[in-house]
Design a protein around this motif. Structure first.
Motif, mmCIF file in Angstrom:
data_model
loop_
_atom_site.group_PDB
_atom_site.id
_atom_site.type_symbol
_atom_site.label_atom_id
_atom_site.label_comp_id
_atom_site.label_asym_id
_atom_site.label_seq_id
_atom_site.Cartn_x
_atom_site.Cartn_y
_atom_site.Cartn_z
ATOM 1 N N LEU A 172 19.361 119.651 44.616
ATOM 2 C CA LEU A 172 18.718 119.593 44.161
ATOM 3 C C LEU A 172 19.050 117.827 43.802
ATOM 4 C CD1 LEU A 172 16.164 121.007 42.531
ATOM 5 C CD2 LEU A 172 15.908 119.863 44.313
ATOM 6 N N LYS A 173 18.831 116.546 44.201
ATOM 7 C CA LYS A 173 19.208 115.638 43.810
ATOM 8 C C LYS A 173 18.306 114.582 42.162
ATOM 9 C CE LYS A 173 20.743 113.684 47.972
ATOM 10 N NZ LYS A 173 21.091 115.019 47.984
ATOM 11 N N GLN A 174 19.029 115.264 41.051
ATOM 12 C CA GLN A 174 17.761 115.129 39.555
ATOM 13 C C GLN A 174 20.139 114.795 38.709
ATOM 14 O OE1 GLN A 174 16.545 118.342 37.033
ATOM 15 N NE2 GLN A 174 15.659 118.778 39.357
ATOM 16 N N SER A 175 19.533 114.437 37.826
ATOM 17 C CA SER A 175 20.887 114.168 36.932
ATOM 18 C C SER A 175 19.463 114.325 35.325
ATOM 19 C CB SER A 175 21.243 112.599 36.646
ATOM 20 O OG SER A 175 20.212 111.628 35.962
ATOM 21 N N ALA A 176 20.941 114.753 35.205
ATOM 22 C CA ALA A 176 21.058 115.545 33.148
ATOM 23 C C ALA A 176 20.026 114.078 33.111
ATOM 24 C CB ALA A 176 22.200 115.406 32.484
ATOM 25 N N LEU A 177 20.475 113.063 32.636
ATOM 26 C CA LEU A 177 19.264 111.901 32.082
ATOM 27 C C LEU A 177 18.063 112.449 32.361
ATOM 28 C CD1 LEU A 177 19.381 109.510 30.409
ATOM 29 C CD2 LEU A 177 19.648 108.250 31.941
ATOM 30 N N ASP A 178 17.875 112.229 34.178
ATOM 31 C CA ASP A 178 16.645 112.457 34.879
ATOM 32 C C ASP A 178 15.888 113.057 33.865
ATOM 33 O OD1 ASP A 178 16.591 110.617 36.843
ATOM 34 O OD2 ASP A 178 17.589 111.944 38.071
ATOM 35 N N ALA A 179 16.222 114.879 33.519
ATOM 36 C CA ALA A 179 15.990 115.728 33.603
ATOM 37 C C ALA A 179 15.677 115.642 31.528
ATOM 38 C CB ALA A 179 17.216 116.897 33.592
ATOM 39 N N LEU A 180 16.335 114.562 31.035
ATOM 40 C CA LEU A 180 16.059 114.824 29.549
ATOM 41 C C LEU A 180 14.532 113.551 29.242
ATOM 42 C CD1 LEU A 180 17.368 115.109 27.122
ATOM 43 C CD2 LEU A 180 18.592 112.691 27.140
ATOM 44 N N LEU A 181 14.482 112.680 30.248
ATOM 45 C CA LEU A 181 13.319 111.902 30.237
ATOM 46 C C LEU A 181 12.362 111.914 31.280
ATOM 47 C CD1 LEU A 181 15.426 108.305 30.190
ATOM 48 C CD2 LEU A 181 14.827 109.671 28.245
ATOM 49 N N HIS A 182 12.716 113.145 31.936
ATOM 50 C CA HIS A 182 11.619 114.087 33.025
ATOM 51 C C HIS A 182 11.087 112.538 34.027
ATOM 52 C CE1 HIS A 182 9.702 117.966 30.863
ATOM 53 N NE2 HIS A 182 11.575 117.325 30.762
ATOM 54 N N THR A 183 11.858 111.779 34.253
ATOM 55 C CA THR A 183 11.714 110.352 34.994
ATOM 56 C C THR A 183 11.201 111.485 36.322
ATOM 57 O OG1 THR A 183 13.904 110.684 36.578
ATOM 58 C CG2 THR A 183 14.308 109.706 34.302
ATOM 59 N N PRO A 184 10.438 110.459 37.073
ATOM 60 C CA PRO A 184 9.265 110.695 38.138
ATOM 61 C C PRO A 184 10.643 111.717 39.184
ATOM 62 C CG PRO A 184 9.065 108.134 37.096
ATOM 63 C CD PRO A 184 10.292 108.658 36.801
ATOM 64 N N ARG A 185 11.918 110.658 39.236
ATOM 65 C CA ARG A 185 13.046 111.475 40.492
ATOM 66 C C ARG A 185 12.765 113.264 39.655
ATOM 67 N NH1 ARG A 185 18.989 109.815 41.153
ATOM 68 N NH2 ARG A 185 18.889 109.731 38.896
ATOM 69 N N TYR A 186 13.525 113.648 38.444
ATOM 70 C CA TYR A 186 12.971 114.552 38.432
ATOM 71 C C TYR A 186 11.941 115.758 38.206
ATOM 72 C CZ TYR A 186 12.764 118.909 34.715
ATOM 73 O OH TYR A 186 12.764 120.463 34.078
ATOM 74 N N ARG A 187 10.732 114.638 38.309
ATOM 75 C CA ARG A 187 9.327 115.791 38.476
ATOM 76 C C ARG A 187 8.846 115.972 40.074
ATOM 77 N NH1 ARG A 187 7.475 111.551 34.900
ATOM 78 N NH2 ARG A 187 6.499 110.625 36.261
ATOM 79 N N ALA A 188 9.930 114.667 40.188
ATOM 80 C CA ALA A 188 9.497 115.100 42.471
ATOM 81 C C ALA A 188 10.561 115.860 42.379
ATOM 82 C CB ALA A 188 9.622 113.898 42.646
ATOM 83 N N SER A 189 11.924 116.110 42.218
ATOM 84 C CA SER A 189 12.582 116.992 42.527
ATOM 85 C C SER A 189 12.783 118.556 42.762
ATOM 86 C CB SER A 189 14.063 116.935 41.953
ATOM 87 O OG SER A 189 13.836 117.008 40.469
ATOM 88 N N GLU A 190 11.505 118.633 40.852
ATOM 89 C CA GLU A 190 10.988 120.092 40.360
ATOM 90 C C GLU A 190 10.323 120.329 41.364
ATOM 91 O OE1 GLU A 190 12.174 122.033 37.619
ATOM 92 O OE2 GLU A 190 14.090 121.019 38.926
#
Length: 271
Positions: free
Chosen positions: A106-124
């Motif tokens: 999966l392509k997401q960073s710790a910052l993505d997970a912390l901030l629940h960015t669009p990239r984080y939601r898409a990867s989840e």
């Protein structure tokens, strides 16, 4: 070759668990590793997958030497495995156990997970879809939202295989996948292994159920006291006098009874 093991050695003090083992697994091939208890099978798998650091020899995965690397680094090169004793996260749901296998790619960073960015939601969302796909593939019948520890043992085996497949491996190591399964579940496991092979995934398995081994294997590697004593097609291996003596523990005249002909699960189980 997807896997090349050359002169592999592993010693615990004065005990040589693996003693000069060499074998290979080709792309899309099914290879079984068999031998008596204590022959060094799981120790060899642990060296290949990075859980043990060998004291000698070399392991190459997809042409790259991975000897002594960490399990995560070897997994990133395309190896996944299951264990003789289930290693699921009992307090997580079935779905989340398999989702855990997707985090390798999966392509997401710790910052993505912390901030629940669009990239984080898409990867989840992608992780959930992938987990569902593999649970469908292994034909899991139980509840996917409940705790995995509430599933029957045979279903938990399927979840562990689904989680390994979610890593998108080139090579899958299965350590006694038929242990604890009944006759019907073993037949279903046989069918599952063949479906995995059709995906182009190479499979190396340790197994004591000789019926399943003889039915599914294209090649069999036999160990005794950490050394290879045979490597070849099932028909050749079960007629090999060294195998009959060291592994089956019976006279050559009786080898036909241990051949495991027929459906998976039949034959002699020398656990």
């Amino acid at each position: 070759m997807i896997l090349e093991v050359q002169d592999l050695r592993l010693a615990f003090g004065g005990v040589r668990a693996v003693d000069g083992l060499s074998f290979s697994v080709g792309e899309g091939e099914i290879v079984s590793v068999i031998g008596p208890n204590g022959a060094g099978k799981t120790s060899a798998f642990n060296c290949v997958s990075g859980f043990y650091k060998p004291t000698g020899g070399a392991v190459r995965l997809a042409g790259e030497e991975v000897t002594g690397r960490r399990p995560s680094a070897i997994a990133a090169r395309g190896l996944a495995r299951t264990f003789q004793n289930l290693r699921l996260f009992g307090e997580l749901s079935v779905l989340d156990n398999v989702r855990a296998g997707t985090h390798l790619w999966l392509k997401q960073s710790a910052l993505d997970a912390l901030l629940h960015t669009p990239r984080y939601r898409a990867s989840e969302d992608q992780s959930t879809d992938e987990a569902q796909k593999w649970l469908d593939f292994v034909e899991l019948r139980g509840d996917r939202t409940g705790l995995v520890r509430h599933l029957p043992y045979g279903e938990q085996r399927r979840v562990e295989i689904a989680r390994a497949l979610a890593r998108r491996p080139k090579l899958l190591l299965l350590d006694e996948p038929a242990a604890g399964l009944n006759h019907g579940e073993k037949a279903e496991l046989l069918a599952l292994v063949r479906r995995i092979q059709k995906l182009g995934v190479a499979i190396a398995l340790i197994e004591h159920d000789m019926g399943l081994v003889m039915e599914v294997s294209e090649r069999i590697v036999v160990l005794n006291f950490g050394r290879e004593i045979a490597d070849g097609p099932p028909d050749d291996v079960r007629r090999n006098p060294a195998v009959v003596e060291a592994y089956l523990g019976r006279d050559a005249d009786d080898e036909v009874h241990a051949s495991g002909t027929g459906c998976a699960g039949e034959g002699v189980d020398h656990a």
